[in-house]
Design an enzyme around this catalytic site. Structure first.
Site, PDB file in Angstrom:
ATOM      1  CB  SER A 163       0.331   0.776  -9.955  1.00 14.98           C
ATOM      2  OG  SER A 163      -0.107  -0.317 -10.684  1.00 14.98           O
ATOM      3  CE1 TYR A 173       2.731  -2.709  -6.498  1.00 13.50           C
ATOM      4  CE2 TYR A 173       1.223  -3.374  -8.096  1.00 13.50           C
ATOM      5  CZ  TYR A 173       2.198  -2.393  -7.734  1.00 13.50           C
ATOM      6  OH  TYR A 173       2.889  -1.603  -8.551  1.00 13.50           O
TER       7      TYR A 173
END
Length: 248
Positions: A132, A145
């Site tokens: 990501s 995250y």
């Protein structure tokens, strides 16, 4: 010619399901792996692939996946992952952090470890880890995250070093804003209003098919070509915090 094989984890929805479809269209026999057996069974039937119930955080289920795949494997797409919560560090939920690390890092390691012999045996294996842009920059409310996805990035880099003399390519794709049916909803614990706000005013976020198309391109390059990493964002997203939004 022998049909090429691919494993896609987290194949029950979103990027994983789209990737399975794109790889099948490119001629791969796809092992569709995910926790939700009903969904991957339907997908595998659609694609003439193989459904495998697999929670990547379970050593037993990962071992069963490897046994079903057998002695050789051409492509592994480590897509299973997720974000849970968006609290600042000062009020962070430790269980959510553990869950993110378990699936985005430990799960990725367990699947890779189990399938690596088959990837090497193929003579031209490819690993694609779905990271990501959160694995490249920090932002408020995202520490759990971003820490996990930084882990995905570093594991990818380390694998490439460790496998430099083996016939296995190690790639990472790092998507930015991708609108799927579940990612943001899961992150915000089912709060649809918060999930919708992520994409509010963005005319054209990326969708799962965009990422699946890029992954398929990565794994179908000639075997001497390694796409170390691909960062892919919608045009509207110049950076994590800089998104063009238009409201009526």
């Amino acid at each position: 010619m022998t049909t090429r094989t691919a494993v896609v984890t987290g194949a029950s929805s979103g990027i994983g399901a789209a990737t399975a479809r794109h790889l099948a269209a490119a001629g791969f026999h796809v092992y569709c792996a995910a926790r939700r057996e009903d969904r991957v069974s339907a997908l595998a039937k659609e694609l003439d692939g193989t459904a495998v119930r697999c929670d990547v955080t379970s050593p037993e289920e990962v071992a069963a996946l490897a046994e079903q795949v057998g002695g050789t494997l051409d492509v592994l797409v480590n897509n299973a992952g997720g974000a849970f919560g968006a609290d600042p560090v000062a009020s962070a939920n430790a269980d959510e952090w553990r869950a993110m690390y378990e699936v985005n890092v430990i799960g990725l390691m367990q699947v890779t470890r189990a399938l690596l012999p088959a990837l090497i045996a193929s003579g031209a294996g490819v690993i694609v880890n779905v990271g990501s842009t959160a694995g490249r920059i920090a932002y408020e409310g995202g520490a759990g995250y971003t820490a996990a996805k930084h882990g995905t990035k570093v594991v990818s880099e380390t694998l490439r070093l460790e496998l430099y003399d083996q016939p296995v390519r190690v790639c990472e794709i790092a998507p930015g804003m991708v609108k799927t049916e579940e990612f943001a909803t899961v992150r915000f614990g089912g709060d649809q209003e918060k999930a919708d706000a992520v994409y509010a005013g963005v005319a054209e976020p990326l969708v799962a098919d965009d990422i699946a198309d890029a992954i398929t391109w990565m794994v179908t390059r000639p075997s001497h070509v390694n796409i170390d990493e691909m960062v892919i964002r919608p045009r509207a997203q110049a950076a994590q915090h800089k998104v063009h939004r238009v409201f009526p």
